[in-house]
Write a protein that holds these residues in place. Sequence first.
Motif, mmCIF file in Angstrom:
data_model
loop_
_atom_site.group_PDB
_atom_site.id
_atom_site.type_symbol
_atom_site.label_atom_id
_atom_site.label_comp_id
_atom_site.label_asym_id
_atom_site.label_seq_id
_atom_site.Cartn_x
_atom_site.Cartn_y
_atom_site.Cartn_z
ATOM 1 N N ASN A 18 0.832 -1.198 0.000
ATOM 2 C CA ASN A 18 0.000 0.000 0.000
ATOM 3 C C ASN A 18 0.874 1.257 0.000
ATOM 4 N N PRO A 19 1.502 1.554 -1.115
ATOM 5 C CA PRO A 19 2.436 2.683 -1.144
ATOM 6 C C PRO A 19 1.788 4.039 -0.897
ATOM 7 N N ARG A 20 0.473 4.140 -1.045
ATOM 8 C CA ARG A 20 -0.207 5.429 -0.879
ATOM 9 C C ARG A 20 -0.805 5.597 0.513
ATOM 10 N N GLY A 21 -0.785 4.538 1.302
ATOM 11 C CA GLY A 21 -1.367 4.618 2.640
ATOM 12 C C GLY A 21 -0.518 5.444 3.590
ATOM 13 N N ARG A 22 -1.175 6.152 4.492
ATOM 14 C CA ARG A 22 -0.459 6.943 5.495
ATOM 15 C C ARG A 22 -0.017 6.032 6.642
ATOM 16 N N ARG A 23 1.059 6.420 7.330
ATOM 17 C CA ARG A 23 1.634 5.582 8.373
ATOM 18 C C ARG A 23 1.855 6.396 9.643
ATOM 19 N N PHE A 24 1.487 5.775 10.769
ATOM 20 C CA PHE A 24 1.599 6.467 12.050
ATOM 21 C C PHE A 24 2.122 5.505 13.113
ATOM 22 N N ARG A 25 2.842 6.066 14.081
ATOM 23 C CA ARG A 25 3.370 5.313 15.216
ATOM 24 C C ARG A 25 2.823 5.949 16.488
ATOM 25 N N VAL A 26 2.261 5.124 17.390
ATOM 26 C CA VAL A 26 1.669 5.670 18.615
ATOM 27 C C VAL A 26 2.145 4.868 19.820
ATOM 28 N N ASP A 27 2.637 5.580 20.813
ATOM 29 C CA ASP A 27 3.017 5.005 22.098
ATOM 30 C C ASP A 27 1.741 4.882 22.938
ATOM 31 N N GLY A 28 1.340 3.654 23.221
ATOM 32 C CA GLY A 28 0.079 3.434 23.922
ATOM 33 C C GLY A 28 0.059 3.980 25.339
ATOM 34 N N LEU A 29 1.182 3.989 26.019
ATOM 35 C CA LEU A 29 1.209 4.452 27.405
ATOM 36 C C LEU A 29 1.153 5.968 27.507
ATOM 37 N N ARG A 30 2.028 6.625 26.775
ATOM 38 C CA ARG A 30 2.107 8.093 26.878
ATOM 39 C C ARG A 30 1.295 8.805 25.797
ATOM 40 N N GLY A 31 0.941 8.085 24.739
ATOM 41 C CA GLY A 31 0.192 8.707 23.658
ATOM 42 C C GLY A 31 1.057 9.445 22.663
ATOM 43 N N ASP A 32 2.387 9.289 22.763
ATOM 44 C CA ASP A 32 3.275 9.959 21.815
ATOM 45 C C ASP A 32 2.954 9.523 20.388
ATOM 46 N N GLY A 33 2.821 10.494 19.493
ATOM 47 C CA GLY A 33 2.493 10.204 18.107
ATOM 48 C C GLY A 33 1.013 10.317 17.801
ATOM 49 N N ALA A 34 0.170 10.319 18.831
ATOM 50 C CA ALA A 34 -1.272 10.382 18.605
ATOM 51 C C ALA A 34 -1.681 11.690 17.941
ATOM 52 N N GLU A 35 -0.950 12.774 18.244
ATOM 53 C CA GLU A 35 -1.320 14.078 17.696
ATOM 54 C C GLU A 35 -1.208 14.097 16.170
ATOM 55 N N GLU A 36 -0.299 13.326 15.611
ATOM 56 C CA GLU A 36 -0.166 13.285 14.157
ATOM 57 C C GLU A 36 -1.382 12.618 13.525
ATOM 58 N N TRP A 37 -1.871 11.553 14.159
ATOM 59 C CA TRP A 37 -3.058 10.873 13.639
ATOM 60 C C TRP A 37 -4.289 11.761 13.799
ATOM 61 N N VAL A 38 -4.365 12.486 14.913
ATOM 62 C CA VAL A 38 -5.468 13.430 15.127
ATOM 63 C C VAL A 38 -5.478 14.470 14.012
ATOM 64 N N ARG A 39 -4.318 14.973 13.657
ATOM 65 C CA ARG A 39 -4.221 15.974 12.598
ATOM 66 C C ARG A 39 -4.692 15.399 11.254
ATOM 67 N N PHE A 40 -4.294 14.164 10.983
ATOM 68 C CA PHE A 40 -4.724 13.501 9.749
ATOM 69 C C PHE A 40 -6.243 13.356 9.708
ATOM 70 N N LEU A 41 -6.846 12.943 10.799
ATOM 71 C CA LEU A 41 -8.302 12.766 10.851
ATOM 72 C C LEU A 41 -9.025 14.094 10.662
ATOM 73 N N ALA A 42 -8.536 15.133 11.322
ATOM 74 C CA ALA A 42 -9.168 16.448 11.199
ATOM 75 C C ALA A 42 -9.075 16.967 9.769
ATOM 76 N N GLU A 43 -7.922 16.782 9.139
ATOM 77 C CA GLU A 43 -7.750 17.228 7.754
ATOM 78 C C GLU A 43 -8.642 16.438 6.804
ATOM 79 N N THR A 44 -8.789 15.147 7.047
ATOM 80 C CA THR A 44 -9.631 14.307 6.199
ATOM 81 C C THR A 44 -11.095 14.694 6.334
ATOM 82 N N LEU A 45 -11.521 14.997 7.566
ATOM 83 C CA LEU A 45 -12.890 15.465 7.793
ATOM 84 C C LEU A 45 -13.139 16.761 7.044
ATOM 85 N N GLU A 46 -12.198 17.680 7.123
ATOM 86 C CA GLU A 46 -12.345 18.960 6.439
ATOM 87 C C GLU A 46 -12.417 18.768 4.929
ATOM 88 N N THR A 47 -11.602 17.875 4.399
ATOM 89 C CA THR A 47 -11.615 17.590 2.968
ATOM 90 C C THR A 47 -12.962 17.023 2.541
#
Length: 220
Positions: free
Chosen positions: A186-215
Amino acid sequence: MNRRITLNRRVALADEVYARQVRERCAQGGILLVNLIGSPGAGKTTLLERVLPQMPCRCGVVEGDVATSRDAQRIAACGVPVVQINTGGGCHLEAHLVLRGLEDLPLDDLDLVFVENVGNLVCPAEFDLGEDFKVAVSSVPEGADKPLKYPSLFSQAACVVLTKTDLLPYLPFDEELFWKDVESLNPRGRRFRVDGLRGDGAEEWVRFLAETLETKRCGA
């Protein structure tokens, strides 16, 4: 003559009708519908617990499980509306169940709905729920070989989220191989890494979701 083929086609056609109704209902309200798919224990519910408080829009959740309402209780503690669907043994959600679940959510007050599918990497990937896109959720403890073992999900997903990255120092997980296999499927798929304990990386996925909703809303 094997009549089973005809029967399967009728079942699939019926499910397509429900999926179309789900899609139409969400389109009416400009709602983004996201289908989370991953194995049991991949961290789907924990991922939602990390991102829901950060979301800049109004969210709801449809929880799919074989039994119990424990995940729904965890989501409700985040302060968002949630509906629990128990399949009673079924290995995936189907569009008619999601449609029924949406009827119990305050859709007029929501912008985005997450569907947390039953824990399974096979069956959920084959069923259209009327979602805008699928998300493949995979965790470090599961091992790096999952994309090629379950290519249907990873090739369809609009994005892949690798969870429990806090365990990378302690487990023999070949992250380079994991993302290389994702890229091959899936060369076109977006990729994210999230630390389950601290939530590190979650903000990037949140940004992707918000941008997709706006689109989606700009294109409606």
